[in-house]
Design a protein around this motif. Sequence first.
Motif, PDB file in Angstrom:
ATOM      1  N   ILE A   6      65.786  20.450 120.208  1.00 39.19           N
ATOM      2  CA  ILE A   6      65.686  19.629 118.987  1.00 39.19           C
ATOM      3  C   ILE A   6      64.421  19.933 118.178  1.00 39.19           C
ATOM      4  O   ILE A   6      64.397  19.776 116.969  1.00 39.19           O
ATOM      5  CB  ILE A   6      65.775  18.115 119.329  1.00 39.19           C
ATOM      6  N   GLY A   7      63.409  20.394 118.850  1.00 36.53           N
ATOM      7  CA  GLY A   7      62.110  20.596 118.183  1.00 36.53           C
ATOM      8  C   GLY A   7      62.009  21.788 117.262  1.00 36.53           C
ATOM      9  O   GLY A   7      60.957  22.015 116.688  1.00 36.53           O
ATOM     10  N   GLY A   8      63.064  22.599 117.106  1.00 37.17           N
ATOM     11  CA  GLY A   8      62.909  23.760 116.229  1.00 37.17           C
ATOM     12  C   GLY A   8      64.210  24.506 115.983  1.00 37.17           C
ATOM     13  O   GLY A   8      65.257  24.195 116.550  1.00 37.17           O
ATOM     14  N   HIS A   9      64.118  25.526 115.130  1.00 39.07           N
ATOM     15  CA  HIS A   9      65.264  26.374 114.784  1.00 39.07           C
ATOM     16  C   HIS A   9      65.419  27.485 115.814  1.00 39.07           C
ATOM     17  O   HIS A   9      64.470  27.870 116.487  1.00 39.07           O
ATOM     18  CB  HIS A   9      65.051  26.999 113.411  1.00 39.07           C
ATOM     19  N   ARG A  10      66.640  28.025 115.882  1.00 44.34           N
ATOM     20  CA  ARG A  10      66.907  29.142 116.801  1.00 44.34           C
ATOM     21  C   ARG A  10      66.421  30.474 116.228  1.00 44.34           C
ATOM     22  O   ARG A  10      66.185  31.419 116.960  1.00 44.34           O
ATOM     23  CB  ARG A  10      68.409  29.256 117.096  1.00 44.34           C
ATOM     24  N   SER A  11      66.343  30.568 114.920  1.00 44.53           N
ATOM     25  CA  SER A  11      65.896  31.813 114.271  1.00 44.53           C
ATOM     26  C   SER A  11      64.826  31.495 113.234  1.00 44.53           C
ATOM     27  O   SER A  11      64.452  30.336 113.044  1.00 44.53           O
ATOM     28  CB  SER A  11      67.088  32.521 113.628  1.00 44.53           C
ATOM     29  N   ASP A  12      64.339  32.525 112.533  1.00 45.59           N
ATOM     30  CA  ASP A  12      63.262  32.327 111.560  1.00 45.59           C
ATOM     31  C   ASP A  12      63.712  31.463 110.390  1.00 45.59           C
ATOM     32  O   ASP A  12      64.812  31.643 109.856  1.00 45.59           O
ATOM     33  CB  ASP A  12      62.804  33.688 111.004  1.00 45.59           C
ATOM     34  N   VAL A  13      62.830  30.544 109.974  1.00 45.80           N
ATOM     35  CA  VAL A  13      63.094  29.706 108.794  1.00 45.80           C
ATOM     36  C   VAL A  13      62.877  30.568 107.551  1.00 45.80           C
ATOM     37  O   VAL A  13      61.825  31.177 107.388  1.00 45.80           O
ATOM     38  CB  VAL A  13      62.157  28.482 108.785  1.00 45.80           C
ATOM     39  N   ARG A  14      63.909  30.634 106.666  1.00 47.40           N
ATOM     40  CA  ARG A  14      63.812  31.491 105.473  1.00 47.40           C
ATOM     41  C   ARG A  14      63.606  30.698 104.190  1.00 47.40           C
ATOM     42  O   ARG A  14      63.326  31.280 103.150  1.00 47.40           O
ATOM     43  CB  ARG A  14      65.073  32.352 105.333  1.00 47.40           C
ATOM     44  N   THR A  15      63.756  29.373 104.251  1.00 45.14           N
ATOM     45  CA  THR A  15      63.551  28.578 103.036  1.00 45.14           C
ATOM     46  C   THR A  15      63.039  27.180 103.384  1.00 45.14           C
ATOM     47  O   THR A  15      63.417  26.617 104.419  1.00 45.14           O
ATOM     48  CB  THR A  15      64.847  28.488 102.208  1.00 45.14           C
ATOM     49  N   LEU A  16      62.176  26.663 102.524  1.00 48.63           N
ATOM     50  CA  LEU A  16      61.588  25.325 102.687  1.00 48.63           C
ATOM     51  C   LEU A  16      61.659  24.579 101.358  1.00 48.63           C
ATOM     52  O   LEU A  16      61.630  25.205 100.290  1.00 48.63           O
ATOM     53  CB  LEU A  16      60.122  25.434 103.102  1.00 48.63           C
ATOM     54  N   ALA A  17      61.737  23.252 101.436  1.00 46.29           N
ATOM     55  CA  ALA A  17      61.709  22.433 100.219  1.00 46.29           C
ATOM     56  C   ALA A  17      61.154  21.061 100.545  1.00 46.29           C
ATOM     57  O   ALA A  17      61.341  20.556 101.654  1.00 46.29           O
ATOM     58  CB  ALA A  17      63.110  22.317  99.634  1.00 46.29           C
ATOM     59  N   PHE A  18      60.463  20.474  99.544  1.00 51.37           N
ATOM     60  CA  PHE A  18      59.918  19.114  99.672  1.00 51.37           C
ATOM     61  C   PHE A  18      60.779  18.160  98.854  1.00 51.37           C
ATOM     62  O   PHE A  18      61.251  18.518  97.770  1.00 51.37           O
ATOM     63  CB  PHE A  18      58.485  19.071  99.125  1.00 51.37           C
ATOM     64  N   SER A  19      60.965  16.942  99.356  1.00 55.34           N
ATOM     65  CA  SER A  19      61.658  15.920  98.561  1.00 55.34           C
ATOM     66  C   SER A  19      60.719  15.415  97.465  1.00 55.34           C
ATOM     67  O   SER A  19      59.502  15.603  97.534  1.00 55.34           O
ATOM     68  CB  SER A  19      62.102  14.769  99.459  1.00 55.34           C
ATOM     69  N   SER A  20      61.300  14.759  96.458  1.00 55.87           N
ATOM     70  CA  SER A  20      60.502  14.326  95.301  1.00 55.87           C
ATOM     71  C   SER A  20      59.482  13.258  95.667  1.00 55.87           C
ATOM     72  O   SER A  20      58.482  13.080  94.958  1.00 55.87           O
ATOM     73  CB  SER A  20      61.426  13.804  94.199  1.00 55.87           C
ATOM     74  N   ASP A  21      59.696  12.518  96.775  1.00 56.98           N
ATOM     75  CA  ASP A  21      58.748  11.468  97.174  1.00 56.98           C
ATOM     76  C   ASP A  21      57.704  11.974  98.175  1.00 56.98           C
ATOM     77  O   ASP A  21      56.965  11.169  98.756  1.00 56.98           O
ATOM     78  CB  ASP A  21      59.494  10.264  97.757  1.00 56.98           C
ATOM     79  N   ASN A  22      57.637  13.289  98.413  1.00 56.37           N
ATOM     80  CA  ASN A  22      56.651  13.943  99.301  1.00 56.37           C
ATOM     81  C   ASN A  22      56.808  13.580 100.773  1.00 56.37           C
ATOM     82  O   ASN A  22      55.936  13.882 101.583  1.00 56.37           O
ATOM     83  CB  ASN A  22      55.198  13.604  98.899  1.00 56.37           C
ATOM     84  N   ILE A  23      57.921  12.925 101.144  1.00 55.87           N
ATOM     85  CA  ILE A  23      58.058  12.431 102.523  1.00 55.87           C
ATOM     86  C   ILE A  23      58.888  13.374 103.386  1.00 55.87           C
ATOM     87  O   ILE A  23      58.527  13.670 104.518  1.00 55.87           O
ATOM     88  CB  ILE A  23      58.663  10.996 102.539  1.00 55.87           C
ATOM     89  N   ALA A  24      60.024  13.846 102.854  1.00 52.17           N
ATOM     90  CA  ALA A  24      60.931  14.680 103.646  1.00 52.17           C
ATOM     91  C   ALA A  24      60.692  16.160 103.382  1.00 52.17           C
ATOM     92  O   ALA A  24      60.370  16.563 102.259  1.00 52.17           O
ATOM     93  CB  ALA A  24      62.372  14.321 103.328  1.00 52.17           C
ATOM     94  N   VAL A  25      60.829  16.955 104.440  1.00 50.08           N
ATOM     95  CA  VAL A  25      60.703  18.419 104.331  1.00 50.08           C
ATOM     96  C   VAL A  25      62.005  19.035 104.828  1.00 50.08           C
ATOM     97  O   VAL A  25      62.496  18.675 105.903  1.00 50.08           O
ATOM     98  CB  VAL A  25      59.521  18.956 105.177  1.00 50.08           C
ATOM     99  N   LEU A  26      62.563  19.936 104.033  1.00 48.60           N
ATOM    100  CA  LEU A  26      63.778  20.653 104.430  1.00 48.60           C
ATOM    101  C   LEU A  26      63.402  22.044 104.930  1.00 48.60           C
ATOM    102  O   LEU A  26      62.598  22.734 104.300  1.00 48.60           O
ATOM    103  CB  LEU A  26      64.719  20.763 103.234  1.00 48.60           C
ATOM    104  N   SER A  27      63.971  22.445 106.054  1.00 43.46           N
ATOM    105  CA  SER A  27      63.805  23.819 106.533  1.00 43.46           C
ATOM    106  C   SER A  27      65.175  24.345 106.921  1.00 43.46           C
ATOM    107  O   SER A  27      65.959  23.630 107.545  1.00 43.46           O
ATOM    108  CB  SER A  27      62.853  23.874 107.725  1.00 43.46           C
ATOM    109  N   ALA A  28      65.474  25.581 106.540  1.00 41.82           N
ATOM    110  CA  ALA A  28      66.791  26.153 106.838  1.00 41.82           C
ATOM    111  C   ALA A  28      66.634  27.563 107.363  1.00 41.82           C
ATOM    112  O   ALA A  28      65.799  28.340 106.879  1.00 41.82           O
ATOM    113  CB  ALA A  28      67.657  26.141 105.586  1.00 41.82           C
ATOM    114  N   ALA A  29      67.460  27.881 108.373  1.00 41.01           N
ATOM    115  CA  ALA A  29      67.406  29.198 109.012  1.00 41.01           C
ATOM    116  C   ALA A  29      68.815  29.789 109.062  1.00 41.01           C
ATOM    117  O   ALA A  29      69.700  29.380 108.307  1.00 41.01           O
ATOM    118  CB  ALA A  29      66.810  29.058 110.409  1.00 41.01           C
ATOM    119  N   ALA A  30      69.053  30.720 109.969  1.00 41.06           N
ATOM    120  CA  ALA A  30      70.343  31.421 110.031  1.00 41.06           C
ATOM    121  C   ALA A  30      71.458  30.547 110.573  1.00 41.06           C
ATOM    122  O   ALA A  30      72.632  30.865 110.386  1.00 41.06           O
ATOM    123  CB  ALA A  30      70.200  32.673 110.895  1.00 41.06           C
TER     124      ALA A  30
END
Length: 940
Positions: free
Chosen positions: A406-430
Amino acid sequence: MGLTRQYLRYAPAALFGLVASARGNAALVGLRGERGRCVAVPACEHVFVWDTRKGEKVLILKGLKQEVSCLCPSPDGLHLAVGYEDGSIRIFSLLSGEANVTFNGHKAAVTALQYDHLGGRLVSGSKDTDVIVWDVINESGLYRLRGHKDAVTQVLFLKEKNLLVTSGKDTLVKWWDLDTQHCFKTLVGHRTEVWGMALISEEKRLITGSADSELRVWDITYIQEVKDPDEPESKKSKGSSPGAEENTEEDETLELDECPEERLVKCSKVGSIMREGRDRVVTLATDRTGKILACHGTDSVLEVFSVLSEEEVQKKLEKKMKKARKKAKQNSEEEPERSVELSLQEEIQRVTNIRASSKIKSFDLILSPKGELKIVLLLQNNIIESYNLNPSAQVPQAVRVSKITIGGHRSDVRTLAFSSDNIAVLSAAAESVKIWNRSTLQCIRTMDCEYALCSLFVPGDRQVIIGTKTGKLQLYDLASGSLMETLDGHDGAVWSIALSPDQRGFVTGGADKCVKFWEFELVKDESSVQKRLSMKHVRILQLDEDVLCVRYSPNQKLLAVSLLDCTVKIFYVDTLKFFLSLYGHKLPVLCMDISYDGTLIATGSADRNVKIWGLDFGDCHRSLFAHDDSVMYLQFVAKSHLFFTAGKDGKIKQWDADKFEHIQTLEGHHQEVWCLALSPNGDYVVSASHDKSLRLWERTREPLVLEEEREMQREAEYEESVAKEEQPVVAGETQGETGLAGKKTIETIKAAERIMEAIELYREEMAKLKEHKAICKAAGKEVPFPVNPILRAYGNITPSAYVLEVFKKVKSSELEESLLVLPFSYVPDLLRLFNEYIHLGSEVELLCRALLFLLKIHFGQITSNHMLVTVIENLKKTTISRVSEARDVLGFNMAGLQYLKREIEAKDEVSFFADATDRFEEKRRKRKKKEKEKMVLAVL
């Protein structure tokens, strides 16, 4: 003087998204007295200790900057030795989580660590080909062993003898006598690198793993054990089975020293165990008892073998003999005279193969007193798996009991994004999209996806859009964590996505040479009465080259498009007419961003440069050499002309686009940084790297002065250059097999400087005291003597006592190296002071160690100096008498402790220390058995 612009420093706030780094090895550790439940794994520069049952992180052993390369728990389970990429070793307490001891000796990454059976000594092997033995109790290096011609892969202590076995990538296995510190035997029976070693059968057998599918087995015979030289050596196994290979000509042993020494060993190959894997051995190890042997290659299979004990071997032999006699009787033959022998495959039996979910990078195993085998696997894709296995079962089957993912992705994270309220962080991998809470760093949503390349939060932060490698646009709902819609956006990869400033739509650029404009719309859902969000394609801009990056200007009048032909083209959004072309980069522009006021555009390219352009005329304001490799990501800080860049060189840098200055470098990642994201308020930066980690950086209130930053950078460069300098040569020592354990570092130089300053102060104070006495004599009365402020700070101590205080503060592991760089002009004063201290009986052990080292390195100069003859004579007398006293005290205390132990054992009928645990376990087992019997009787 003009006004200087003030910047605020960004500091590392957290490391998350990482379960374990694949660079080092996993090690089972005992926390709260329970072995086999917690596992220590490397996590970039830190060490994480995970509870495999709960899947929780229970302890973090914080490192400095360098990546962890090796772990080894102490035999008592209270400490963990950690080796780093720069060659340093730190010993952490598992109770407090703090580093107690630091050893600096290697010039390259530590590749192997091993404690002796008592935990008093630690041996380390490194990529610099050296092996160093450290004294853990005294916190100092004992000696360096040179002999290997390539990186050391494994080091093993022999419990009974004071011997050390090392293997290396130079195809050699070396045997070292630690009493004389020399290599007395070298095994040359390997054609390729020796990647692993293990001792089995009570250290009478050595197993080596190489680059082929053979595990070579060697018999070890200690010379003093062979009583009759004429008597043939009895071997339990001849390796005569079809799977075992006989010793061939190339598998010979080379003895480098033929002297009749007691501890010389005879080592001969008896055969081979064949692995199922065809590639090289990555890890080869046994459990603490030596009953279980396991190994794995570069694939996902762990092969487990069982090693029979002497009693079991004897039983098997007896069974074989019975069968042979029975057969001979049936065939009415005479009883065979020759003795029946066990094959190697019968002594080392294959138990089972464990197939993990991905490639194995490391493992550790422990055999519980009940006979259950616990195995923990560190996998390449950021997972820790643990298995239970009963080796004595009829058909042993490994059962996976836990999986930490649960603590991480299986492969390299290729994209990141912040929510407009600075609270949530999106990370996406393969394979997945994860949403993290920025304050708690907990993963709050995980959604399966295709290979993600770009992403954004939909206005309102309730949905996210992912652009994939296959050209699809995927819309996810965060509340339910479900995929709402998938559209075929492009015929090739969707390289970039940008939200329009009016927040009504977005634009995408892909490998199909198209820029597509999309709008958000609400559509009726067939399954529900409520409307749901959807994406509608409205316009398309066809271009001649692949689109790598797209960005809107803040007023939504212009659209910047980066193309594969190394140019950036600017178009009007309303008419899609061409406005400007920005050319100058030698390689394609991979990232770009437009400032909040729409006046500047910064472009980052694979040619390692960042160019700052004006958006009014398309003129290049400045070209900056930004990174040592491709610039992967670039983004402006909100409402400013400051921007961040991320590079394949593993660094994140902050720049000022008005003054064209480099402000700050954020160092932390150990491999390529793929992407970063800035929070809308500019207070946070989150970055993702090839080392599988996500890092959060926070803007502090601390002002950053550029001149100070440059000065700190120069100091760091100087410290690095000191570490790379040639080591000082000790007079009379040849560059042979052995050498000093330590190395010259900035800490040892600083320690030597402190000793020199203390001696200088001592000389000045002595001179002042002489003058003061002369003045008092002339005046005929006592004149007050001014006390030095430094001595007053230490509580009005004498100058000689101050030198001792400074000397005591030098780290034990750095003492020899500090004395080595100390100029000889300070040595005479130091020897006189040593005489005074030893005479008083203070710090005898420390001072004797320093004294003997100084005599060793300055022997010629000291013996030729007539002024020091009396000092040395006095030192000889005082040292011998004080050391004898210290030995007497130690002997008395030891005898007293042994007496107390005997008294307590006789009184309470309990055994101390080692035996106590075994007896406690036995009592607990008996108690449980009785309880079970009572329960059965109660049921009956």
